[in-house]
Design a protein around this motif. Structure first.
Motif, PDB file in Angstrom:
ATOM      1  N   ARG A 357      -9.189   1.321   8.455  1.00 23.82           N
ATOM      2  CA  ARG A 357      -9.521   0.248   9.229  1.00 23.82           C
ATOM      3  C   ARG A 357      -9.032  -0.989   8.772  1.00 23.82           C
ATOM      4  NH1 ARG A 357     -14.040   3.646   9.568  1.00 23.82           N
ATOM      5  NH2 ARG A 357     -15.278   2.596   8.095  1.00 23.82           N
ATOM      6  N   ALA A 358      -9.156  -1.068   7.406  1.00 24.60           N
ATOM      7  CA  ALA A 358      -8.550  -2.369   6.754  1.00 24.60           C
ATOM      8  C   ALA A 358      -6.912  -2.645   7.164  1.00 24.60           C
ATOM      9  CB  ALA A 358      -8.878  -2.258   5.399  1.00 24.60           C
ATOM     10  N   HIS A 359      -6.158  -1.594   7.028  1.00 21.12           N
ATOM     11  CA  HIS A 359      -4.812  -1.252   7.467  1.00 21.12           C
ATOM     12  C   HIS A 359      -4.806  -1.813   8.520  1.00 21.12           C
ATOM     13  CE1 HIS A 359      -3.603   1.156   3.816  1.00 21.12           C
ATOM     14  NE2 HIS A 359      -3.834   0.163   3.316  1.00 21.12           N
ATOM     15  N   ARG A 360      -5.343  -1.481   9.640  1.00 20.30           N
ATOM     16  CA  ARG A 360      -5.308  -1.683  11.068  1.00 20.30           C
ATOM     17  C   ARG A 360      -5.733  -3.166  11.576  1.00 20.30           C
ATOM     18  NH1 ARG A 360      -7.516   3.683  11.943  1.00 20.30           N
ATOM     19  NH2 ARG A 360      -9.660   2.703  12.349  1.00 20.30           N
ATOM     20  N   ALA A 361      -6.489  -3.617  10.649  1.00 22.50           N
ATOM     21  CA  ALA A 361      -6.971  -5.163  10.636  1.00 22.50           C
ATOM     22  C   ALA A 361      -6.059  -6.096  10.056  1.00 22.50           C
ATOM     23  CB  ALA A 361      -8.330  -5.328  10.104  1.00 22.50           C
ATOM     24  N   GLY A 362      -4.723  -5.542   9.494  1.00 17.03           N
ATOM     25  CA  GLY A 362      -3.819  -6.497   8.841  1.00 17.03           C
ATOM     26  C   GLY A 362      -4.044  -6.582   7.341  1.00 17.03           C
ATOM     27  N   ILE A 363      -4.853  -5.837   6.542  1.00 15.17           N
ATOM     28  CA  ILE A 363      -4.997  -6.070   5.270  1.00 15.17           C
ATOM     29  C   ILE A 363      -4.064  -5.355   4.500  1.00 15.17           C
ATOM     30  CG2 ILE A 363      -6.512  -5.890   3.408  1.00 15.17           C
ATOM     31  CD1 ILE A 363      -8.848  -6.250   5.490  1.00 15.17           C
ATOM     32  N   GLU A 364      -3.461  -6.091   3.547  1.00 14.65           N
ATOM     33  CA  GLU A 364      -2.202  -5.425   2.834  1.00 14.65           C
ATOM     34  C   GLU A 364      -2.747  -4.813   1.602  1.00 14.65           C
ATOM     35  OE1 GLU A 364       0.851  -8.249   2.165  1.00 14.65           O
ATOM     36  OE2 GLU A 364       1.166  -8.659   4.172  1.00 14.65           O
ATOM     37  N   ARG A 365      -1.944  -3.685   1.369  1.00 13.55           N
ATOM     38  CA  ARG A 365      -2.476  -2.852   0.128  1.00 13.55           C
ATOM     39  C   ARG A 365      -1.165  -3.423  -1.038  1.00 13.55           C
ATOM     40  NH1 ARG A 365      -2.196   3.655  -0.725  1.00 13.55           N
ATOM     41  NH2 ARG A 365      -2.169   3.747  -2.811  1.00 13.55           N
ATOM     42  N   VAL A 366      -1.505  -3.468  -2.204  1.00 10.35           N
ATOM     43  CA  VAL A 366      -0.773  -3.689  -3.352  1.00 10.35           C
ATOM     44  C   VAL A 366      -0.316  -2.295  -4.094  1.00 10.35           C
ATOM     45  CG1 VAL A 366      -0.517  -5.146  -5.468  1.00 10.35           C
ATOM     46  CG2 VAL A 366      -2.062  -5.987  -3.668  1.00 10.35           C
ATOM     47  N   GLY A 367       0.881  -2.419  -4.078  1.00  9.06           N
ATOM     48  CA  GLY A 367       1.650  -1.109  -4.974  1.00  9.06           C
ATOM     49  C   GLY A 367       2.040  -0.228  -3.862  1.00  9.06           C
ATOM     50  N   GLY A 368       2.807   0.744  -4.236  1.00  9.73           N
ATOM     51  CA  GLY A 368       3.206   2.247  -3.435  1.00  9.73           C
ATOM     52  C   GLY A 368       2.178   2.914  -3.575  1.00  9.73           C
ATOM     53  N   ASP A 369       2.718   4.228  -2.852  1.00  7.38           N
ATOM     54  CA  ASP A 369       1.855   5.293  -2.825  1.00  7.38           C
ATOM     55  C   ASP A 369       1.764   5.964  -4.000  1.00  7.38           C
ATOM     56  OD1 ASP A 369       1.517   5.016  -0.170  1.00  7.38           O
ATOM     57  OD2 ASP A 369       3.408   6.166   0.513  1.00  7.38           O
ATOM     58  N   ILE A 370       0.779   6.740  -4.347  1.00  7.35           N
ATOM     59  CA  ILE A 370       0.418   7.711  -5.585  1.00  7.35           C
ATOM     60  C   ILE A 370       0.339   8.847  -5.347  1.00  7.35           C
ATOM     61  CG2 ILE A 370      -1.099   7.904  -7.517  1.00  7.35           C
ATOM     62  CD1 ILE A 370      -1.819   4.876  -7.223  1.00  7.35           C
ATOM     63  N   ALA A 371       1.107   9.766  -5.960  1.00  2.75           N
ATOM     64  CA  ALA A 371       1.258  11.435  -5.912  1.00  2.75           C
ATOM     65  C   ALA A 371      -0.201  11.965  -6.182  1.00  2.75           C
ATOM     66  CB  ALA A 371       2.139  11.915  -6.544  1.00  2.75           C
ATOM     67  N   LEU A 372      -0.634  12.811  -5.288  1.00  2.00           N
ATOM     68  CA  LEU A 372      -2.117  13.366  -5.667  1.00  2.00           C
ATOM     69  C   LEU A 372      -1.780  14.714  -5.405  1.00  2.00           C
ATOM     70  CD1 LEU A 372      -4.115  11.236  -3.150  1.00  2.00           C
ATOM     71  CD2 LEU A 372      -4.056  11.007  -5.671  1.00  2.00           C
TER      72      LEU A 372
END
Length: 493
Positions: A357-372
């Motif tokens: 929901r944060a992403h859909r609201a336009g809030i950006e994430r810092v950093g890339g994807d992390i393998a899990l």
């Protein structure tokens, strides 16, 4: 209890599970319903756990009430109670590897962390309160306004049967926060662990029997929310000590009203962290990161709202994201793992929902994807930048490794942002200026303010929250008042 074959992690092969029979004193209760115990690292059930019915709760509480009045416990002299509590601590310490394995299997936290942090902390709390029984004296005095000859003194008596209801993030530690002071005060206690994490509680009950606690003094009732509600509302329970969500705490408080039970509530949090312009970033960055990411963010007083002075904002966020990305995420049985999974699929869905929901609201994430890892309820450390104060991610307790970051320009603004919350459990401030540190500590609305450090919980000082983060305090000598009733005795001479 029944084992589900072939579903336990390889790292725990050969682990003997504790005796999972429900007991009322020394009487074994028939099991009418079982619930699955799941390993969060695999998503697979490995055991079935008894679910205590209302009748079981009645029997267990009755045994606790009988033990409270039994001379074997009631008349145990304080020094003998201290020796018994120390024997309990000795036995837990001797069982550290097994207890850590049980805790890790249930919670998904790395076993090396359970061995280094969780079990030693439980022992430290128990040893601290083991020294208190011989110091819990009343006082003698005189009447201040009444003429005549009187001898006046006070007694401090155990409050009665205690129901301790604990969460799944630090099962043995948060159980001991209640067990140790309650038993030191001379109460009897029924522990209701979270349904996700019953194993360490059941092992503690085994150890208590082995070291010589009288039957009924310390019991465990495993089960679900209905079991907890039956225990919290039981007419023979004098006090409820609860750690968990604010919503459940509100329900327990409401249930306590008819009998006017004593209640201690350690509830949710959305703790702020403030990094000032003069902060030592080599200290603040890794601490702010792990203040949110430790235990995969499943910490009630985690610093999940980050306010950073604009002059160092980008540098701090990039550094925190790098710390998160460097964590080794893996199964609890792997001693190299630093972060484990979230507790359940339900919790994973909840945390994922907040981030989506944060992403859909336009809030950006810092950093890339992390393998899990492919299997299990893993969730990567996540840093959200430029989160507005009214955004869901800034206001709701996510209970996962998700950090909501916002820049500020001066300390007044940072403190206003920090206090703009329904919660007030803890706060963190990084600065090199003593005036800033002490001024912020005085103005922030939180039960604990950490300056240039994180998560320093200790039995020596009280812990609890302002506002919707709780009622009363745990730890310190203050917690003993929650388990003791003062009684005044006035004698005419």
């Amino acid at each position: 209890m029944t084992m589900q074959a072939g579903t336990m992690q390889a790292g725990f092969a050969g682990l003997n599970l504790p005796d999972l029979q429900l007991r009322a004193g020394d009487d074994i209760l028939p099991v009418t319903r079982l619930a699955a115990d799941e390993d969060p690292c695999t998503g697979q059930a490995f055991a079935d756990i008894p679910v205590a019915s209302d009748a079981d709760v009645d029997a267990i509480v009755a045994a606790a009430k009988a033990a409270l009045r039994d001379p074997a416990w009631r008349d145990l002299v304080p020094l003998a109670r201290e020796r018994l509590l120390h024997r309990f601590a000795d036995a837990i310490e001797a069982d550290i590897q097994r207890l850590a394995a049980l805790e890790s299997l249930d919670t998904g936290k790395p076993v090396a962390i359970a061995e280094a942090v969780d079990i030693p902390a439980a022992v430290a709390w128990l040893r601290t309160y083991a020294g208190w029984p011989s110091k819990l004296a009343g006082r003698a005095g005189t009447l201040a306004a009444t003429p005549g000859g009187y001898h006046v003194y006070t007694r401090r008596e155990p409050i009665g049967v205690v129901a301790a209801i604990t969460p799944w993030n630090f099962p043995i530690v948060l159980a001991m926060w209640k067990i140790a002071p309650a038993l030191a005060a001379g109460c009897t206690l029924v522990l209701k662990p979270a349904p996700e994490t019953p194993l360490s509680a059941l092992r503690l009950a085994e150890i208590a029997r082995e070291v010589g606690f009288p039957p009924g003094v310390f019991s465990v009732a495993t089960g679900d929310g209905r079991t907890g509600a039956a225990l919290a509302g039981h007419p023979d329970v004098a006090k409820v000590a609860f750690t968990g969500s604010t919503a459940t705490g509100q329900a327990i408080l409401a249930a306590s009203v008819p009998a006017i039970k004593r209640v201690t509530l350690e509830l949710g949090g959305k703790s702020p962290s403030i990094i000032c312009a003069d902060a030592d970033l080599s200290l603040a960055i890794p601490q702010a990161a792990m203040g949110c990411f430790f235990n995969t963010g499943q910490v009630c007083y985690a610093g999940t709202r980050l306010y950073v002075h604009r002059s160092v904002y980008d540098q701090a966020l990039e550094g925190i994201a790098q710390v998160g990305a460097a964590q080794r995420i893996g199964p609890s049985g792997d001693r190299a793992s630093q972060l484990g999974p979230l507790i359940s699929a339900r919790q994973h869905d909840k945390v994922s929902g907040f981030v989506d929901r944060a992403h859909r609201a336009g809030i950006e994430r810092v950093g890339g994807d992390i393998a899990l890892p492919e299997q299990g309820h893993y969730f990567a450390p996540t840093v959200l930048r430029d989160v507005s104060p009214d955004a869901e991610a800034a206001r709701e307790e996510i209970f996962g490794p998700v950090l909501a970051a916002t820049p500020f320009d001066d300390l007044d603004e940072a403190i206003a942002l920090a206090n703009d919350s329904a919660y007030g459990l803890a706060a963190h401030v990084w600065t090199r200026d003593l005036a800033t540190a002490h001024s912020a500590a005085a103005r922030i609305e939180a039960g604990t303010v950490f300056i240039n450090c994180i998560m320093v919980a200790d039995p020596a000082f009280p812990f609890g929250g302002f506002k919707q983060s709780g009622l009363g305090r745990e730890n310190g000598m203050e917690v003993l008042d929650a388990y003791l009733e003062p009684k005044s005795v006035v004698v005419a001479l």
